[in-house]
Design an enzyme around this catalytic site. Structure first.
Site, short mmCIF file in Angstrom:
data_model
loop_
_atom_site.label_atom_id
_atom_site.label_comp_id
_atom_site.label_asym_id
_atom_site.label_seq_id
_atom_site.Cartn_x
_atom_site.Cartn_y
_atom_site.Cartn_z
N ARG A 139 0.84 -1.20 0.00
CA ARG A 139 0.00 0.00 0.00
C ARG A 139 0.88 1.25 0.00
O ARG A 139 2.08 1.17 0.18
CB ARG A 139 -0.97 -0.03 1.19
CG ARG A 139 -0.30 -0.33 2.54
CD ARG A 139 -0.95 0.37 3.66
NE ARG A 139 -0.94 1.80 3.45
CZ ARG A 139 0.12 2.57 3.64
NH1 ARG A 139 1.28 2.07 4.03
NH2 ARG A 139 0.05 3.87 3.42
N GLY A 140 0.20 2.41 -0.19
CA GLY A 140 0.94 3.66 -0.35
C GLY A 140 1.23 3.81 -1.84
O GLY A 140 1.69 2.87 -2.49
N ALA A 141 0.93 5.01 -2.35
CA ALA A 141 0.94 5.20 -3.81
C ALA A 141 2.28 4.89 -4.48
O ALA A 141 2.31 4.30 -5.56
CB ALA A 141 0.52 6.64 -4.13
N GLY A 142 3.38 5.26 -3.85
CA GLY A 142 4.69 5.02 -4.45
C GLY A 142 5.02 3.53 -4.48
O GLY A 142 5.47 2.99 -5.49
N ARG A 194 -6.67 -0.85 -7.52
CA ARG A 194 -7.11 0.27 -6.68
C ARG A 194 -7.24 1.48 -7.59
O ARG A 194 -6.31 1.80 -8.34
CB ARG A 194 -6.12 0.54 -5.53
CG ARG A 194 -6.11 -0.59 -4.49
CD ARG A 194 -5.37 -0.19 -3.23
NE ARG A 194 -6.18 0.67 -2.37
CZ ARG A 194 -5.70 1.27 -1.28
NH1 ARG A 194 -4.43 1.16 -0.96
NH2 ARG A 194 -6.49 2.02 -0.54
N CYS A 229 -1.89 9.57 7.94
CA CYS A 229 -1.70 8.33 7.18
C CYS A 229 -0.24 7.90 7.22
O CYS A 229 0.51 8.28 8.13
CB CYS A 229 -2.21 8.43 5.75
SG CYS A 229 -2.43 6.79 4.99
N ASP A 286 -1.99 10.62 -3.16
CA ASP A 286 -2.26 9.54 -4.10
C ASP A 286 -2.43 10.08 -5.50
O ASP A 286 -2.19 9.38 -6.49
CB ASP A 286 -3.53 8.78 -3.70
CG ASP A 286 -3.20 7.76 -2.63
OD1 ASP A 286 -3.07 8.16 -1.46
OD2 ASP A 286 -3.00 6.59 -2.98
N LYS A 329 -5.32 10.13 1.72
CA LYS A 329 -6.10 9.35 2.69
C LYS A 329 -7.25 10.15 3.27
O LYS A 329 -7.09 11.32 3.61
CB LYS A 329 -5.15 8.88 3.81
CG LYS A 329 -5.76 8.06 4.91
CD LYS A 329 -6.55 6.86 4.43
CE LYS A 329 -5.78 5.94 3.51
NZ LYS A 329 -6.68 5.01 2.77
N LYS A 361 2.72 11.17 -9.46
CA LYS A 361 1.43 11.16 -8.77
C LYS A 361 0.51 12.26 -9.33
O LYS A 361 -0.62 12.41 -8.87
CB LYS A 361 1.62 11.33 -7.27
CG LYS A 361 2.26 10.08 -6.67
CD LYS A 361 2.57 10.24 -5.22
CE LYS A 361 3.25 8.99 -4.70
NZ LYS A 361 3.89 9.23 -3.39
C1 RUB Z 1 -2.02 5.75 1.49
C2 RUB Z 1 -2.02 7.23 1.47
C3 RUB Z 1 -0.66 7.88 1.37
C4 RUB Z 1 -0.33 8.12 -0.11
C5 RUB Z 1 1.10 8.56 -0.29
O1 RUB Z 1 -3.30 5.18 1.44
O2 RUB Z 1 -3.03 7.89 1.46
O3 RUB Z 1 -0.67 9.10 2.04
O4 RUB Z 1 -0.54 6.94 -0.85
O5 RUB Z 1 1.95 7.53 0.16
P1 RUB Z 1 -3.47 3.60 1.53
P2 RUB Z 1 3.47 7.37 -0.38
O6 RUB Z 1 -2.90 3.17 2.83
O7 RUB Z 1 -4.95 3.38 1.43
O8 RUB Z 1 -2.73 3.00 0.34
O9 RUB Z 1 4.13 8.67 -0.09
O10 RUB Z 1 4.00 6.24 0.42
O11 RUB Z 1 3.39 7.10 -1.84
#
Ligand code: RUB
Length: 312
Positions: free
Chosen positions: A19-22, A62, A128, A197, A208, A233
């Protein structure tokens, strides 16, 4: 043909094990690379078709994190005008490797830029679990700034637990608060730092659920809001009016089914993301530099490499 690698990654993204966009974007690039290496196809058209099938499975996991279709698009462009299957295969694997490396590099760059906006003594609120937002905070700490963090719990999936684990491991003084306590603590806060995201052409940030409440509260208290977001992003199709889809996840994440079924008049809603308008955001930190949200279009035009013709 074997799609195991792809379906396995897709399952992990759906269940939020990844999880997390990256991280989602890098996992998709890796899955496409590994799939390309295993595909047996008689000609490039068959190879392309098989890769497109894999790409579609990944993109459907997703809907909100634009990093996912952006990464898939970049990798799939590696097929280009390849004349042979081997050329197409190496085009995909090269693009995937490039994406993964540039993504990691982007996180480091953003950490460096973001840390400059964090001052010695700052109390920072984050919501988040964002790899890049945390990278900025950790870099500020590493460079010797004395900082303290307030991290929210993040209902319903508790991503705040991952955040406090990371901050604790980095030796950063951290306060863990429930989401609804943000306004109670906002006057102790100097800066909000969150991830994204998706960033739309008009500078709105999708992140989030709860991020927009946090940002609204910060604006009311005259606390600056920084968003850390790699250029992949940013959402190219918002240029032609596309809206970002907000994922609504199963109600059981919020209320167990056994309880929900005893409440026939109650409908549980579980949107996973919300939209923070550009007016609530002071700066977006990208690996290409720090911009006001209103300059999002420049990032899409200059750095994403989308040909406008692809929108039609
Ligand atoms: C994760 C979320 C993060 C972004 C950025 O949501 O909202 O703030 O994805 O994350 P989820 P990153 O837990 O539902 O995937 O900086 O790690 O890309």
């Amino acid at each position: 043909m074997k799609l195991m690698i792809v379906t396995d990654t897709a399952e992990k993204i759906k269940s939020m094990e990844i999880r997390g966009a990256g991280r989602i974007a890098r996992a998709a690039a890796e899955a496409l690379r590994d799939h390309a290496l295993s595909v047996q196809a008689p000609h490039t058209a068959a190879f392309r078709q098989e890769m497109e099938r894999a790409a579609a499975i990944l993109v459907a996991t997703r809907p909100t994190a634009v990093s996912l279709p952006n990464a898939v698009h970049l990798v799939m462009n590696g097929i280009g005008q390849a004349g042979t299957v081997d050329e197409a295969r190496s085009g995909v694997t090269r693009r995937a490797e490039q994406f993964i490396q540039s993504s990691q590099h982007a996180v480091e760059k953003i950490a460096e830029f973001g840390a400059r906006h964090i001052r010695d003594g700052d109390k920072i609120l984050t919501h988040c679990n964002s790899e890049v937002a945390l990278a900025c905070i950790i870099e500020a700490h590493r460079s010797g700034k004395e900082i303290e963090v307030f991290a929210t719990e993040v209902r319903p999936r508790n991503q705040g637990l991952i955040t406090i684990q990371t901050l604790n491991d980095a030796g950063i003084k951290t306060n863990f608060i429930v989401d609804s306590a943000v306004r109670s603590f906002i006057h102790d806060i100097d800066l909000v730092v969150v991830g994204a995201d998706a960033v739309t052409v008009n500078g709105a940030v999708v992140n989030k659920i709860g991020t927009s409440q946090v940002a609204h509260t910060a604006v009311e208290a005259r606390v600056n809001v920084l968003v850390a977001a790699e250029t992949y992003k940013f959402a190219p199709k918002t240029v032609v009016g596309d809206l970002i889809t907000i994922e609504e996840r199963p109600s059981s994440e919020v209320l167990p089914d056994e309880i929900a079924k005893t409440l026939p008049h109650v409908r549980v809603r579980n949107p996973a993301f919300d939209v923070t308008p550009a007016e609530f955001i002071d700066l977006i930190i990208t690996e290409q530099g720090v911009i006001p949200p209103q300059m999002a279009y420049i990032i899409i035009r200059e750095y994403l490499g989308w040909d406008i013709a692809e929108f039609h």
